[in-house]
Design a protein around this motif. Structure first.
Motif, PDB file in Angstrom:
ATOM      1  N   HIS A  24       0.834  -1.208   0.000  1.00  0.00           N
ATOM      2  CA  HIS A  24       0.000   0.000   0.000  1.00  0.00           C
ATOM      3  C   HIS A  24       0.870   1.260   0.000  1.00  0.00           C
ATOM      4  CE1 HIS A  24      -3.340   2.690   0.742  1.00  0.00           C
ATOM      5  NE2 HIS A  24      -2.659   3.200   1.745  1.00  0.00           N
ATOM      6  N   MET A  25       1.937   1.272   0.785  1.00  0.00           N
ATOM      7  CA  MET A  25       2.832   2.441   0.835  1.00  0.00           C
ATOM      8  C   MET A  25       3.464   2.697  -0.531  1.00  0.00           C
ATOM      9  SD  MET A  25       4.426   1.521   4.599  1.00  0.00           S
ATOM     10  CE  MET A  25       6.070   1.872   4.109  1.00  0.00           C
ATOM     11  N   VAL A  26       3.816   1.614  -1.223  1.00  0.00           N
ATOM     12  CA  VAL A  26       4.419   1.736  -2.560  1.00  0.00           C
ATOM     13  C   VAL A  26       3.376   2.205  -3.569  1.00  0.00           C
ATOM     14  CG1 VAL A  26       5.369   0.363  -4.453  1.00  0.00           C
ATOM     15  CG2 VAL A  26       6.309   0.127  -2.141  1.00  0.00           C
ATOM     16  N   ARG A  27       2.200   1.561  -3.571  1.00  0.00           N
ATOM     17  CA  ARG A  27       1.166   1.910  -4.548  1.00  0.00           C
ATOM     18  C   ARG A  27       0.647   3.327  -4.360  1.00  0.00           C
ATOM     19  NH1 ARG A  27      -0.133   0.374  -8.983  1.00  0.00           N
ATOM     20  NH2 ARG A  27      -2.355   0.208  -8.605  1.00  0.00           N
ATOM     21  N   SER A  28       0.667   3.828  -3.115  1.00  0.00           N
ATOM     22  CA  SER A  28       0.180   5.186  -2.850  1.00  0.00           C
ATOM     23  C   SER A  28       1.243   6.242  -3.155  1.00  0.00           C
ATOM     24  CB  SER A  28      -0.256   5.314  -1.389  1.00  0.00           C
ATOM     25  OG  SER A  28       0.873   5.275  -0.530  1.00  0.00           O
ATOM     26  N   GLY A  29       2.478   5.802  -3.376  1.00  0.00           N
ATOM     27  CA  GLY A  29       3.567   6.737  -3.641  1.00  0.00           C
ATOM     28  C   GLY A  29       4.270   7.222  -2.389  1.00  0.00           C
ATOM     29  N   GLU A  30       3.816   6.744  -1.230  1.00  0.00           N
ATOM     30  CA  GLU A  30       4.451   7.145   0.030  1.00  0.00           C
ATOM     31  C   GLU A  30       5.901   6.653   0.110  1.00  0.00           C
ATOM     32  OE1 GLU A  30       3.861   6.383   4.824  1.00  0.00           O
ATOM     33  OE2 GLU A  30       2.299   5.735   3.448  1.00  0.00           O
ATOM     34  N   LEU A  31       6.139   5.453  -0.405  1.00  0.00           N
ATOM     35  CA  LEU A  31       7.479   4.864  -0.414  1.00  0.00           C
ATOM     36  C   LEU A  31       7.881   4.647  -1.871  1.00  0.00           C
ATOM     37  CD1 LEU A  31       9.899   3.553   1.052  1.00  0.00           C
ATOM     38  CD2 LEU A  31       8.587   1.412   1.068  1.00  0.00           C
ATOM     39  N   PRO A  32       8.909   5.366  -2.345  1.00  0.00           N
ATOM     40  CA  PRO A  32       9.331   5.214  -3.743  1.00  0.00           C
ATOM     41  C   PRO A  32       9.815   3.798  -4.043  1.00  0.00           C
ATOM     42  CG  PRO A  32      10.321   7.176  -2.761  1.00  0.00           C
ATOM     43  CD  PRO A  32       9.692   6.391  -1.648  1.00  0.00           C
ATOM     44  N   ALA A  33       9.403   3.270  -5.185  1.00  0.00           N
ATOM     45  CA  ALA A  33       9.796   1.939  -5.618  1.00  0.00           C
ATOM     46  C   ALA A  33       9.780   1.886  -7.139  1.00  0.00           C
ATOM     47  CB  ALA A  33       8.848   0.895  -5.040  1.00  0.00           C
ATOM     48  N   ILE A  34      10.340   0.807  -7.673  1.00  0.00           N
ATOM     49  CA  ILE A  34      10.338   0.588  -9.117  1.00  0.00           C
ATOM     50  C   ILE A  34       9.749  -0.790  -9.408  1.00  0.00           C
ATOM     51  CG2 ILE A  34      12.289   2.116  -9.573  1.00  0.00           C
ATOM     52  CD1 ILE A  34      14.047  -0.418  -9.806  1.00  0.00           C
ATOM     53  N   LYS A  35       9.204  -0.930 -10.617  1.00  0.00           N
ATOM     54  CA  LYS A  35       8.734  -2.230 -11.093  1.00  0.00           C
ATOM     55  C   LYS A  35       9.758  -2.713 -12.118  1.00  0.00           C
ATOM     56  CE  LYS A  35       4.457  -3.291 -11.650  1.00  0.00           C
ATOM     57  NZ  LYS A  35       3.048  -3.389 -12.058  1.00  0.00           N
ATOM     58  N   ILE A  36      10.171  -3.970 -11.958  1.00  0.00           N
ATOM     59  CA  ILE A  36      11.159  -4.514 -12.888  1.00  0.00           C
ATOM     60  C   ILE A  36      10.711  -5.890 -13.373  1.00  0.00           C
ATOM     61  CG2 ILE A  36      13.091  -3.257 -11.870  1.00  0.00           C
ATOM     62  CD1 ILE A  36      13.902  -5.904 -10.521  1.00  0.00           C
ATOM     63  N   GLY A  37      11.325  -6.316 -14.452  1.00  0.00           N
ATOM     64  CA  GLY A  37      11.068  -7.645 -14.977  1.00  0.00           C
ATOM     65  C   GLY A  37       9.755  -7.745 -15.728  1.00  0.00           C
ATOM     66  N   GLY A  38       9.591  -8.861 -16.395  1.00  0.00           N
ATOM     67  CA  GLY A  38       8.402  -9.097 -17.208  1.00  0.00           C
ATOM     68  C   GLY A  38       7.129  -9.169 -16.390  1.00  0.00           C
ATOM     69  N   ARG A  39       7.235  -9.601 -15.133  1.00  0.00           N
ATOM     70  CA  ARG A  39       6.055  -9.695 -14.270  1.00  0.00           C
ATOM     71  C   ARG A  39       5.851  -8.442 -13.445  1.00  0.00           C
ATOM     72  NH1 ARG A  39       7.353 -14.936 -11.234  1.00  0.00           N
ATOM     73  NH2 ARG A  39       5.834 -14.029  -9.810  1.00  0.00           N
ATOM     74  N   GLY A  40       6.706  -7.443 -13.623  1.00  0.00           N
ATOM     75  CA  GLY A  40       6.550  -6.170 -12.924  1.00  0.00           C
ATOM     76  C   GLY A  40       6.664  -6.290 -11.418  1.00  0.00           C
ATOM     77  N   GLN A  41       7.708  -6.943 -10.966  1.00  0.00           N
ATOM     78  CA  GLN A  41       7.905  -7.112  -9.533  1.00  0.00           C
ATOM     79  C   GLN A  41       8.456  -5.830  -8.927  1.00  0.00           C
ATOM     80  OE1 GLN A  41      10.416 -10.537  -9.244  1.00  0.00           O
ATOM     81  NE2 GLN A  41       8.761 -11.940  -9.691  1.00  0.00           N
ATOM     82  N   TRP A  42       7.920  -5.469  -7.765  1.00  0.00           N
ATOM     83  CA  TRP A  42       8.328  -4.244  -7.085  1.00  0.00           C
ATOM     84  C   TRP A  42       9.657  -4.431  -6.372  1.00  0.00           C
ATOM     85  CZ3 TRP A  42       5.955   0.214  -7.894  1.00  0.00           C
ATOM     86  CH2 TRP A  42       4.632   0.214  -8.312  1.00  0.00           C
ATOM     87  N   ARG A  43      10.479  -3.365  -6.422  1.00  0.00           N
ATOM     88  CA  ARG A  43      11.738  -3.331  -5.672  1.00  0.00           C
ATOM     89  C   ARG A  43      11.885  -1.939  -5.063  1.00  0.00           C
ATOM     90  NH1 ARG A  43      11.059  -7.829  -6.691  1.00  0.00           N
ATOM     91  NH2 ARG A  43      12.508  -9.408  -7.437  1.00  0.00           N
ATOM     92  N   VAL A  44      12.418  -1.899  -3.860  1.00  0.00           N
ATOM     93  CA  VAL A  44      12.666  -0.640  -3.167  1.00  0.00           C
ATOM     94  C   VAL A  44      14.171  -0.511  -2.990  1.00  0.00           C
ATOM     95  CG1 VAL A  44      12.313   0.674  -1.037  1.00  0.00           C
ATOM     96  CG2 VAL A  44      10.459  -0.732  -1.954  1.00  0.00           C
ATOM     97  N   GLU A  45      14.714   0.596  -3.460  1.00  0.00           N
ATOM     98  CA  GLU A  45      16.144   0.834  -3.293  1.00  0.00           C
ATOM     99  C   GLU A  45      16.429   1.123  -1.821  1.00  0.00           C
ATOM    100  OE1 GLU A  45      19.687   3.321  -5.506  1.00  0.00           O
ATOM    101  OE2 GLU A  45      17.611   3.919  -5.826  1.00  0.00           O
ATOM    102  N   ARG A  46      17.467   0.484  -1.296  1.00  0.00           N
ATOM    103  CA  ARG A  46      17.806   0.638   0.119  1.00  0.00           C
ATOM    104  C   ARG A  46      17.952   2.117   0.499  1.00  0.00           C
ATOM    105  NH1 ARG A  46      18.951  -2.259   4.233  1.00  0.00           N
ATOM    106  NH2 ARG A  46      19.012  -4.199   3.072  1.00  0.00           N
ATOM    107  N   ALA A  47      18.559   2.920  -0.362  1.00  0.00           N
ATOM    108  CA  ALA A  47      18.739   4.350  -0.071  1.00  0.00           C
ATOM    109  C   ALA A  47      17.384   5.047   0.066  1.00  0.00           C
ATOM    110  CB  ALA A  47      19.571   5.016  -1.174  1.00  0.00           C
ATOM    111  N   ARG A  48      16.400   4.674  -0.787  1.00  0.00           N
ATOM    112  CA  ARG A  48      15.055   5.279  -0.689  1.00  0.00           C
ATOM    113  C   ARG A  48      14.374   4.856   0.612  1.00  0.00           C
ATOM    114  NH1 ARG A  48      17.311   6.744  -4.668  1.00  0.00           N
ATOM    115  NH2 ARG A  48      18.075   8.114  -3.060  1.00  0.00           N
ATOM    116  N   LEU A  49      14.614   3.614   1.040  1.00  0.00           N
ATOM    117  CA  LEU A  49      14.047   3.156   2.309  1.00  0.00           C
ATOM    118  C   LEU A  49      14.637   3.947   3.470  1.00  0.00           C
ATOM    119  CD1 LEU A  49      12.328   1.293   4.039  1.00  0.00           C
ATOM    120  CD2 LEU A  49      14.192  -0.396   3.935  1.00  0.00           C
TER     121      LEU A  49
END
Length: 75
Positions: A24-49
């Motif tokens: 929810h934090m990622v989808r709302s934009g509260e916590l920056p993240a990226i989607k990668i790969g063909g299945r669009g898996q979420w990843r959070v960069e340690r620095a952003r965390l």
């Protein structure tokens, strides 16, 4: 060496919250993240965390300043 990018489950473990809360934090934009790969898996960069955690500390400190404890009668 720590990985640069974290799974949402890793972020949840770091923050001691549920996976769904992190999602929810990622989808709302509260916590920056990226989607990668063909299945669009979420990843959070340690620095952003770490930035997110520092931002939450600042927000909490501001809230505490604006909402002081009510004075209690001395016992």
């Amino acid at each position: 060496m720590e990985p640069r990018f974290l799974l949402l489950s890793d972020v949840a473990a770091e923050l001691n919250v549920s996976d769904s809360q992190v999602y929810h934090m990622v989808r709302s934009g509260e916590l920056p993240a990226i989607k990668i790969g063909g299945r669009g898996q979420w990843r959070v960069e340690r620095a952003r965390l770490e930035e997110y955690i520092q931002r939450k500390y600042a927000e909490t400190a501001e809230w505490v300043r604006d909402n002081p404890l009510a004075d209690r009668d001395p016992e």
